[in-house]
Design a protein around this motif. Structure first.
Motif, PDB file in Angstrom:
ATOM      1  N   GLU A 161      35.812  32.666  55.276  1.00  0.00           N
ATOM      2  CA  GLU A 161      35.976  32.438  53.848  1.00  0.00           C
ATOM      3  C   GLU A 161      37.412  32.833  53.570  1.00  0.00           C
ATOM      4  O   GLU A 161      37.740  34.006  53.423  1.00  0.00           O
ATOM      5  N   ASP A 186      26.105  32.984  50.334  1.00  0.00           N
ATOM      6  CA  ASP A 186      27.109  34.047  50.173  1.00  0.00           C
ATOM      7  C   ASP A 186      26.445  35.406  50.438  1.00  0.00           C
ATOM      8  O   ASP A 186      26.514  36.319  49.614  1.00  0.00           O
ATOM      9  N   HIS A 230      28.479  36.790  55.436  1.00  0.00           N
ATOM     10  CA  HIS A 230      29.417  37.847  55.811  1.00  0.00           C
ATOM     11  C   HIS A 230      28.728  38.824  56.771  1.00  0.00           C
ATOM     12  O   HIS A 230      27.512  38.959  56.760  1.00  0.00           O
ATOM     13  N   HIS A 234      25.742  38.990  51.978  1.00  0.00           N
ATOM     14  CA  HIS A 234      26.442  40.155  52.513  1.00  0.00           C
ATOM     15  C   HIS A 234      25.470  41.080  53.237  1.00  0.00           C
ATOM     16  O   HIS A 234      25.789  42.214  53.562  1.00  0.00           O
ATOM     17  N   HIS A 268      35.734  37.438  55.350  1.00  0.00           N
ATOM     18  CA  HIS A 268      36.940  37.296  54.526  1.00  0.00           C
ATOM     19  C   HIS A 268      38.213  37.236  55.378  1.00  0.00           C
ATOM     20  O   HIS A 268      38.266  37.781  56.475  1.00  0.00           O
ATOM     21  N   HIS A 328      27.835  30.329  54.563  1.00  0.00           N
ATOM     22  CA  HIS A 328      28.548  31.397  53.858  1.00  0.00           C
ATOM     23  C   HIS A 328      27.853  32.746  54.052  1.00  0.00           C
ATOM     24  O   HIS A 328      27.179  33.253  53.166  1.00  0.00           O
TER      25      HIS A 328
HETATM   26 ZN    ZN Z   1      31.682  35.352  50.240  1.00  0.00          ZN
END
Ligand code: ZN
Ligand code: ZN
Length: 594
Positions: A430, A546, A362, A548, A392, A360
């Protein structure tokens, strides 16, 4: 002098205020200082003046019952951050329940200006308009006026502003209700600062985290420390100089922090420290059960482990003394862990070194800050063997969701980066779970991806039955999907979505997929309390970051702690697998090809 009728009016020559304060009440003093801070901010004075009163309000709340004594003994001036003019205000508010400055400022603005100014976007002009046109004098009255649509028609407001004000009022009330809590990562950062500050102190031999933060609870209402020292006063003296500390209450061994929570100090000499650590770490139920077992065996838990080479080794010694394996801190919850410890050594409880790949992540393709290559290099530097790039999907406009063309360009870039970076990069997404439970790319695209995370990012407030249906449908899709940040909660700010979690787990069990345990410091979702219910059904997990940004990769540690709290074992975690095994396990079309 506790009466309301003498609220400063003789001295200042102004009318008695209808919201008179009470004298000799620390909470009233704190509130008055807060109001002063807000009124001063409204008046356009230099911001530092308002901040001085804000800090005064924090200090006074932190002092609790001590305020009266500190004023009587003229000790306020010895506390950092309190200047003479603030002392004068505090003393006046304490003695009379009000102050000349407060009354004067209140007269300059409409009634309720201080309170209303706490709402984001509120200006003096707006406050005056609301007061003159609608008679609004409090947040409650403003909410009422907005709800009735009376604010939108005012000059300088409009329907949009009215709606925004309602949202801001909700946010304000959410901040006010309930006790102050901080997030686990904030507690850990605070602990690191305090430990560093105490490291230079001669009186301190060791500092360790204890209490709920050591057990890795997601949010905390206090921070507990074990400090190994023979010199309690020396520790207090050193703590007093730390910026994050407002005030040290030596009698109760509590320091009050600017973050609004108390710091509980367990200061013990070396011989007693391990037992104190054991007692202050475990939940109450865990410690009670331990002591009951000791009593039954006729064993007194004491200073028996002085020969141990470290605090934690000495602490483990207590469990061994009772014929048990040492229980990992995250499991000391007072549920079933001591029964388990009779025959389980917890050696296969998931641990950070087991994790082989970051799931996960980005990139700049959607709302991440770093490129595919930067993320891959950072992952490699952190010892990982693979990384999944999961930006995304198109519906997530706000996060610059990736359309099919750009997704294909990303695949080319991934293939190219893989030639330069010694780490496997999996092509993923995702994908939003849409309102009807479908995913956000056509099957033809999903087929070509190597990993699919399925998350809800919009329409959080469906009713429970509809939300359950939406998730059940998503989980039943024939692709292998990882249910991302399952309940969509943001700790302390957004509640989890409402759904029948057991039904969704059942749907996933009957289909193919895994559940994410997110280390995102604001999410920590799936909540650890629900993990056992997924484990019972044999649903596998990924522990995700997750991320970023490259710094976001560090959230792995928190994710692992949450998994440990849920009792997750190594064999249940897909990203504890080797690159090939992981890629095979999460292949979206896996179930179709069997
Ligand atoms: Zn995410
Ligand atoms: Zn997400």
């Amino acid at each position: 002098v506790t009466d309301d009728d003498q609220t400063g009016s003789e001295e200042t020559g102004v009318d008695p205020d209808p919201r008179a304060l009470t004298a000799h009440d620390q909470a009233h003093v704190a509130r008055a200082l807060e109001e002063l801070a807000r009124l001063i901010a409204l008046s356009g004075e230099a911001p530092f003046k308002a901040r001085a009163f804000e800090r005064g309000a924090q200090l006074v709340s932190a002092m609790g019952d001590e305020l009266g004594r500190l004023i009587a003994d003229q000790e306020l001036s010895s506390i950092d951050g309190i200047g003479p003019s603030l002392i004068k205000q505090i003393a006046e508010l304490w003695e009379t329940g009000s102050s000349g400055l407060l009354l004067r400022l209140r007269k300059e603005y409409p009634l309720g200006a201080g309170e209303l100014s706490r709402i984001k976007g509120m200006t003096v002009r707006r406050i005056r308009t609301l007061s003159e046109q609608l008679g609004v004098q409090s947040v409650e009255e403003l909410r009422d006026a907005c709800a009735k649509g009376r604010v939108a028609s005012l000059h300088g407001f409009g329907a949009k502003t009215e709606a925004r004000l309602l949202t801001q009022i909700d946010a304000l009330e959410a901040r006010q209700t309930g006790e102050k809590r901080i997030l686990l990562y904030e507690a850990e950062e605070l602990f690191a600062r305090i430990r560093e500050h105490l490291a230079s102190c001669q009186a301190v031999q060791a500092v360790a985290l204890s209490g709920a933060a050591r057990r890795a609870e997601e949010t905390l209402r206090e921070l507990e420390l074990l400090i190994v020292s023979d010199d309690e006063q020396g520790v207090f003296d050193q703590l007093k100089d730390l910026g994050a500390v407002i005030y040290v209450d030596r009698k109760r061994r509590v320091a009050y922090l600017t973050s609004g929570i108390p710091l509980c100090l367990h200061i013990e000499p070396a011989a007693r420290a391990p037992l104190a650590w054991l007692r202050t770490t475990g939940s109450e139920a865990h410690v009670r059960e331990l002591e009951a077992r000791a009593k039954k065996l006729g064993i007194a838990l004491g200073e028996a482990h002085a020969e141990a080479s470290s605090l934690s080794e000495a602490e483990s010694g207590f469990y061994r003394q009772l014929g048990l394996s040492a229980v990992p801190v995250e499991l000391r919850q007072g549920t079933n862990e001591l029964n388990l410890a009779e025959h389980d050594d917890f050696a296969d409880l998931i641990a950070a070194p087991d994790i082989q790949g970051f799931v996960h992540c980005h990139t700049t393709y959607s709302d991440g800050r770093h490129s595919v290559e930067e993320m891959a290099r950072a992952a490699h530097a952190l010892g990982m063997q693979y990384i999944t790039i999961t930006d995304h999907s198109p519906t997530a406009h706000y996060a610059r969701g990736v359309d099919v063309d750009r997704l294909r360009r990303q695949w080319d870039e991934i293939r190219e980066v893989e030639t330069r970076v010694p780490i496997r990069i999996l092509r993923g997404t995702e994908s939003d779970i849409l309102e009807d439970g479908s995913l956000d790319y056509p099957d033809a695209v999903l087929d070509q991806l190597e990993v699919v995370i399925a998350s809800i990012h919009a329409r959080f407030r469906m009713d429970k039955a509809a939300m359950t249906e939406r998730l059940v449908r998503a989980m039943q899709l024939p692709v292998f999907k990882i249910w991302g940040h399952a309940l969509g909660r943001l700790l302390l700010t957004r509640d989890p979505i409402e759904c029948d979690v057991d039904r969704v787990f059942d749907a996933l069990k009957g289909s193919s997929g895994a559940i994410e345990i997110s280390g995102d410091r604001h999410r920590l979702d799936l909540p650890p309390a629900l993990i056992p219910r997924a484990r019972e059904r044999g649903i596998p997990f990924v522990i995700s970051v997750d991320a970023h940004s490259t710094e976001g990769l560090n959230s792995l540690a928190l994710g692992v702690k949450m998994a440990r709290r849920g009792g997750v074992r190594r064999s249940e975690v897909l990203n504890a697998l080797t690159p090939d095994a992981f890629a095979e396990a999460v292949r979206p079309t896996r179930s179709l090809r069997v």
